[in-house]
Each structure stands twice: as structure tokens, then as C-alpha cells.
Design a protein around this motif. Structure first.
Motif, PDB file in Angstrom:
ATOM      1  N   TYR A 127      29.012 -25.375 -43.329  1.00 29.22           N
ATOM      2  CA  TYR A 127      28.962 -24.255 -42.541  1.00 29.22           C
ATOM      3  C   TYR A 127      29.831 -23.027 -43.125  1.00 29.22           C
ATOM      4  CZ  TYR A 127      27.124 -27.298 -39.189  1.00 29.22           C
ATOM      5  OH  TYR A 127      26.236 -28.441 -38.650  1.00 29.22           O
ATOM      6  N   ASP A 128      29.265 -22.031 -43.401  1.00 25.00           N
ATOM      7  CA  ASP A 128      30.345 -21.037 -43.760  1.00 25.00           C
ATOM      8  C   ASP A 128      31.203 -20.531 -42.885  1.00 25.00           C
ATOM      9  OD1 ASP A 128      29.072 -20.699 -46.330  1.00 25.00           O
ATOM     10  OD2 ASP A 128      27.377 -19.205 -45.686  1.00 25.00           O
ATOM     11  N   ASP A 129      32.273 -20.093 -43.026  1.00 16.13           N
ATOM     12  CA  ASP A 129      33.431 -19.362 -42.184  1.00 16.13           C
ATOM     13  C   ASP A 129      32.660 -18.131 -41.598  1.00 16.13           C
ATOM     14  OD1 ASP A 129      36.390 -19.486 -41.380  1.00 16.13           O
ATOM     15  OD2 ASP A 129      35.847 -17.344 -41.608  1.00 16.13           O
ATOM     16  N   VAL A 130      32.968 -17.960 -40.409  1.00 16.95           N
ATOM     17  CA  VAL A 130      32.499 -16.871 -39.778  1.00 16.95           C
ATOM     18  C   VAL A 130      32.698 -15.654 -40.552  1.00 16.95           C
ATOM     19  CG1 VAL A 130      32.848 -15.139 -37.727  1.00 16.95           C
ATOM     20  CG2 VAL A 130      32.700 -17.650 -37.275  1.00 16.95           C
ATOM     21  N   ARG A 131      33.922 -15.512 -41.177  1.00 13.87           N
ATOM     22  CA  ARG A 131      34.299 -14.050 -42.007  1.00 13.87           C
ATOM     23  C   ARG A 131      33.314 -14.204 -43.082  1.00 13.87           C
ATOM     24  NH1 ARG A 131      39.030 -11.490 -41.430  1.00 13.87           N
ATOM     25  NH2 ARG A 131      39.006 -10.926 -43.608  1.00 13.87           N
ATOM     26  N   GLU A 132      32.439 -15.254 -43.623  1.00 11.09           N
ATOM     27  CA  GLU A 132      31.492 -15.047 -44.596  1.00 11.09           C
ATOM     28  C   GLU A 132      29.990 -14.811 -44.110  1.00 11.09           C
ATOM     29  OE1 GLU A 132      32.768 -18.358 -47.871  1.00 11.09           O
ATOM     30  OE2 GLU A 132      33.126 -19.214 -45.810  1.00 11.09           O
ATOM     31  N   GLN A 133      29.990 -14.537 -42.995  1.00  8.63           N
ATOM     32  CA  GLN A 133      28.602 -14.468 -42.206  1.00  8.63           C
ATOM     33  C   GLN A 133      28.433 -12.994 -41.910  1.00  8.63           C
ATOM     34  OE1 GLN A 133      27.911 -17.180 -38.901  1.00  8.63           O
ATOM     35  NE2 GLN A 133      29.043 -18.677 -39.886  1.00  8.63           N
ATOM     36  N   HIS A 134      27.236 -12.689 -41.936  1.00  6.97           N
ATOM     37  CA  HIS A 134      27.026 -11.354 -41.679  1.00  6.97           C
ATOM     38  C   HIS A 134      25.546 -11.016 -40.789  1.00  6.97           C
ATOM     39  CE1 HIS A 134      23.674 -12.272 -44.745  1.00  6.97           C
ATOM     40  NE2 HIS A 134      22.881 -11.511 -44.073  1.00  6.97           N
ATOM     41  N   VAL A 135      25.632  -9.692 -40.147  1.00  6.03           N
ATOM     42  CA  VAL A 135      24.559  -9.240 -39.278  1.00  6.03           C
ATOM     43  C   VAL A 135      23.547  -8.501 -40.001  1.00  6.03           C
ATOM     44  CG1 VAL A 135      23.840  -8.249 -37.060  1.00  6.03           C
ATOM     45  CG2 VAL A 135      25.896  -9.848 -37.392  1.00  6.03           C
ATOM     46  N   ASP A 136      22.372  -8.528 -39.730  1.00  2.00           N
ATOM     47  CA  ASP A 136      21.496  -7.777 -40.552  1.00  2.00           C
ATOM     48  C   ASP A 136      20.771  -6.857 -39.432  1.00  2.00           C
ATOM     49  OD1 ASP A 136      19.004  -6.673 -41.486  1.00  2.00           O
ATOM     50  OD2 ASP A 136      18.467  -8.393 -42.795  1.00  2.00           O
ATOM     51  N   ILE A 137      21.052  -5.563 -39.142  1.00  3.92           N
ATOM     52  CA  ILE A 137      20.191  -4.683 -38.071  1.00  3.92           C
ATOM     53  C   ILE A 137      19.233  -3.938 -38.563  1.00  3.92           C
ATOM     54  CG2 ILE A 137      22.576  -4.593 -36.828  1.00  3.92           C
ATOM     55  CD1 ILE A 137      22.956  -1.928 -38.155  1.00  3.92           C
ATOM     56  N   GLY A 138      18.845  -4.272 -39.936  1.00  4.02           N
ATOM     57  CA  GLY A 138      17.458  -3.815 -40.128  1.00  4.02           C
ATOM     58  C   GLY A 138      17.565  -2.473 -40.891  1.00  4.02           C
ATOM     59  N   VAL A 139      18.961  -1.832 -41.156  1.00  2.65           N
ATOM     60  CA  VAL A 139      18.887  -0.726 -41.956  1.00  2.65           C
ATOM     61  C   VAL A 139      18.845  -0.929 -43.339  1.00  2.65           C
ATOM     62  CG1 VAL A 139      19.999   0.436 -39.893  1.00  2.65           C
ATOM     63  CG2 VAL A 139      21.526  -0.789 -41.685  1.00  2.65           C
ATOM     64  N   GLU A 140      18.794   0.138 -44.169  1.00  4.69           N
ATOM     65  CA  GLU A 140      18.549   0.117 -45.619  1.00  4.69           C
ATOM     66  C   GLU A 140      20.200   0.315 -46.256  1.00  4.69           C
ATOM     67  OE1 GLU A 140      15.645   2.273 -47.019  1.00  4.69           O
ATOM     68  OE2 GLU A 140      14.007   1.233 -45.805  1.00  4.69           O
ATOM     69  N   ASP A 141      21.108   0.986 -45.685  1.00  2.00           N
ATOM     70  CA  ASP A 141      22.232   1.367 -46.608  1.00  2.00           C
ATOM     71  C   ASP A 141      23.380   1.585 -45.288  1.00  2.00           C
ATOM     72  OD1 ASP A 141      22.096   3.826 -45.256  1.00  2.00           O
ATOM     73  OD2 ASP A 141      20.867   4.700 -46.946  1.00  2.00           O
ATOM     74  N   GLY A 142      24.568   1.432 -45.978  1.00  2.00           N
ATOM     75  CA  GLY A 142      25.699   1.559 -45.102  1.00  2.00           C
ATOM     76  C   GLY A 142      25.727   2.658 -44.283  1.00  2.00           C
ATOM     77  N   GLU A 143      25.554   3.845 -44.804  1.00  2.77           N
ATOM     78  CA  GLU A 143      25.518   5.272 -43.954  1.00  2.77           C
ATOM     79  C   GLU A 143      24.748   4.850 -42.707  1.00  2.77           C
ATOM     80  OE1 GLU A 143      24.546   9.976 -44.347  1.00  2.77           O
ATOM     81  OE2 GLU A 143      24.356   8.725 -46.021  1.00  2.77           O
ATOM     82  N   SER A 144      23.407   4.482 -43.031  1.00  9.16           N
ATOM     83  CA  SER A 144      22.455   4.348 -41.821  1.00  9.16           C
ATOM     84  C   SER A 144      23.272   3.282 -40.717  1.00  9.16           C
ATOM     85  CB  SER A 144      21.177   3.663 -42.258  1.00  9.16           C
ATOM     86  OG  SER A 144      20.590   4.621 -42.991  1.00  9.16           O
TER      87      SER A 144
END
Length: 353
Positions: A127-144
Motif C-alpha cells: 500500500y502506497d503511503d497516503v502522501r504518495e496517492q493522488h486524486v484525478d478530478i478529470g482536468v488536463e493541467d494544473g491551471e484548470s
């Protein structure tokens, strides 16, 4: 539990309240207790106290409103949201979950990414540590992504309340919305009985990050006794380590904890109330600490006689915590009985004479 009481429980369970972000859930609680309390007040951090005025002594019945969760730690240039923990979030159950990021402009849906089983290395089942996990919100870049969320926004797993067989239900954040439900319901039932003692129902904040709200309330309120209502581990399911949890079961009644913070006079008074109310209780040992707000309350103001009353809970700190609603009803009845019995006590201190 009648329809109005269940509606209140459902409102609590469906209102996100990660530690440090409890305001919305506290509003739900305050609106409910305002119907029968003589006075309701809050402090600067959102702890809420509902008071039923009576004579001496003053007893408090407390639960904590906050739940575990996650927080936006950073947003990368590809638009992925990287996680931090709020409280004891479990890294083994977070991947592959639907989540909600509670942004300033409204909720944002996402999923915690998980590499497909086909693409993982054989034997790579850690199991990856929580700090190594990510959420995908469906956008294409950081600005969005930054247009929708920002660092410090809280995140909760998106789950529903599921009624199981009998009186059992499953939900996220049962720990410890069931405790604040019980505190409110005990106060309502004490009001119906017109008890002689002064009774305070308390909904604290930030228990999951160090019992912080209880420290604030205990110092300010200084009751003669306090019962901290929180979930405790049920050991009646496969894989439960009974050698660590004791023999607690769902549907067998609330759990009176003995040892450490749990004051023997308050223990005896609650057990006496259980007998008079014909409520079955279970016993649990806490030789060092309870891990609940009782540990904070009992060291305030030179020592406040305290008790941790447990509500049996399976799968704690997961999105599918399971409880039996009959245990909640029994706990509320028991604590209303305790409030009535409290009028017979001048004090709850131990007798050393």
C-alpha cells in the motif's frame, strides 16, 4: 429510533466534517438541539454546548463531530491533486475510491487513482503511503485544477448510508457522528423527564487530531462529571483481533469502559442507571488510555470525573463502518437515566475517608 431521530442521524452522516472543517455538521447539530435546550452556545473553534438548566450537579455528555479524511497537499502541473492525511486515514482503503474535494466554490468530484492490476509488477501488493496517492478530478493541467481547488481544501470519501439487515447500517464517518447523535438524544430525553441536574450535551471538534476540542470545552465548562461517547471496536467479525479488542459485539448494548481515565464513581453511576433503565451494557478495559475525548476531559480543571461510553463499531476508519442502531437508542436511554440519577450526587469524587 423514530423517523425524526433517524433523519437527524442521516443528516449528520451525510454532512462532511473532517477535523478542522466541522462547521457544516455543527450547524446540523445546533439546529437539532435548539428545539429542546434552554441555551446553546459555541466557541471560536466551533465546539457546541447545549444546556438543560437544572440544579447541581452539572453533568456533560459529549461526542466529537469530526471525522477522518484527507487534505489537498499540492496540485501538480498535470492537474493531479496530491493527498495529505486528516487524522488516522487508512492508506489500505483509499485507493480506487470516489472522493469529494470541498472547495470554496462548491464540491469537486474526483477519484483516488490506482494502477490497474494488469500493469502492476507481480507481487506488488503493498500500500502506497497516503502522501504518495493522488486524486484525478478529470482536468488536463494544473491551471484548470487550481481554478477548482486549492491547497488546504478538505477531502472526504464519497459514500452513501446503506441500511443492512435488522437495525444495522453502514456509512462513512460513523466515528463519531453516532456519539454526537447520542449526546443530543440523551439531552432531549433528559428534557422530557425534567431532570433535576444541569445537563450539557457537547459536540466537540478536532478529536481525531489530538482531542483538541475536548481540552477547550473541559477547561471552559468545568462540569462535575462528563461522559464521552465514542465508537469502540466490535470484535464480532472475521479477522478481528480479539486479543486486542476484547469481546464487544454489535447489538449487545453500549460499552462501559473501566480503568485509566474512567472514574470509578462515574462508572458505578452509569452502571446503576443501566440497571434502572433495563439497558444491557458491555464492559471494556482501558489500562493506559481510552483514545477518546475522555482522556482530555479528565485532566482539566484539576481533574473532572470522566467516563468513556463506547458504541460498538465494525471496520473503524474505513468508508464502510457498521453499527447497530439499537446500541445508539440504548446509549441515549442509559445517559438520560444517568442524568436523572446525577441529581442524587453532591459530588463524584472518590471517598478516601
Amino acid at each position: 429510533m423514530d423517523d425524526r431521530q433517524r433523519e437527524f442521524l442521516d443528516d449528520l452522516l451525510t454532512t462532511a466534517s473532517p477535523s478542522g472543517y466541522e462547521t457544516a455538521a455543527q450547524r446540523v447539530w445546533v439546529d437539532y438541539v435548539s428545539e429542546f435546550a434552554d441555551d446553546v452556545r459555541t466557541d471560536e473553534y466551533g465546539n457546541a454546548v447545549a444546556v438543560l438548566e437544572g440544579g447541581d450537579p452539572t453533568v456533560a455528555i459529549a461526542g466529537h463531530a469530526d471525522e477522518i479524511g484527507f487534505i489537498v497537499r499540492r496540485i501538480d502541473d498535470d492537474g493531479f491533486v496530491h493527498l495529505g492525511r486528516i487524522g488516522g486515514s487508512d492508506k489500505s482503503v483509499s485507493k480506487g475510491q470516489h472522493v469529494t474535494i470541498h472547495g470554496a466554490d462548491g464540491p469537486v468530484s474526483g477519484v483516488v487513482g490506482q494502477t490497474a492490476i494488469h500493469l502492476r509488477e507481480e507481487g506488488d501488493d503493498g500500500y502506497d503511503d497516503v502522501r504518495e496517492q493522488h486524486v484525478d478530478i478529470g482536468v488536463e493541467d494544473g491551471e484548470s485544477a487550481r481554478d477548482l481547488v486549492e491547497v488546504g481544501d478538505p477531502i472526504t470519501v464519497s459514500t452513501t448510508i446503506e441500511d443492512l439487515e435488522g437495525d444495522r447500517l453502514a456509512a462513512r464517518g460513523v466515528d463519531n457522528r453516532v456519539g454526537v447523535w447520542t449526546a443530543a438524544e440523551a439531552l432531549r430525553r433528559a428534557a422530557e423527564r425534567d431532570v433535576d441536574a444541569t445537563v450539557c450535551a457537547v459536540s466537540t471538534v478536532q478529536e481525531e487530531v489530538g482531542l483538541q476540542g475536548a481540552r477547550m470545552v473541559g477547561f471552559d465548562l468545568a462540569p462535575d462529571a462528563v461522559v464521552a461517547v465514542d465508537v469502540t471496536h466490535a470484535a464480532d467479525h472475521p479477522g478481528a483481533p480479539n486479543d486486542r479488542t476484547g469481546d464487544v459485539s454489535l447489538g449487545e448494548g453500549p460499552v462501559v469502559t473501566r480503568g485509566s481515565a474512567n472514574h470509578p464513581v462515574v462508572v458505578d453511576a452509569v452502571r446503576e442507571a443501566a440497571e434502572s433503565e433495563d439497558v444491557d451494557v458491555q464492559l471494556e478495559a482501558a489500562g493506559i488510555r481510552t483514545g477518546t475525548d475522555a482522556d482530555a476531559f479528565y485532566v482539566q480543571q484539576g481533574g473532572i470525573p470522566s467516563l468513556n461510553l463506547g458504541l460498538p463499531n465494525r471496520y473503524m476508519h474505513t468508508p464502510v463502518e457498521v453499527i447497530d442502531a439499537s446500541d445508539l437508542d440504548a446509549a441515549a436511554a442509559l445517559l438520560a437515566g444517568f442524568a436523572e440519577l446525577a441529581g442524587e450526587y453532591e459530588e463524584f469524587g472518590v471517598d478516601l475517608s
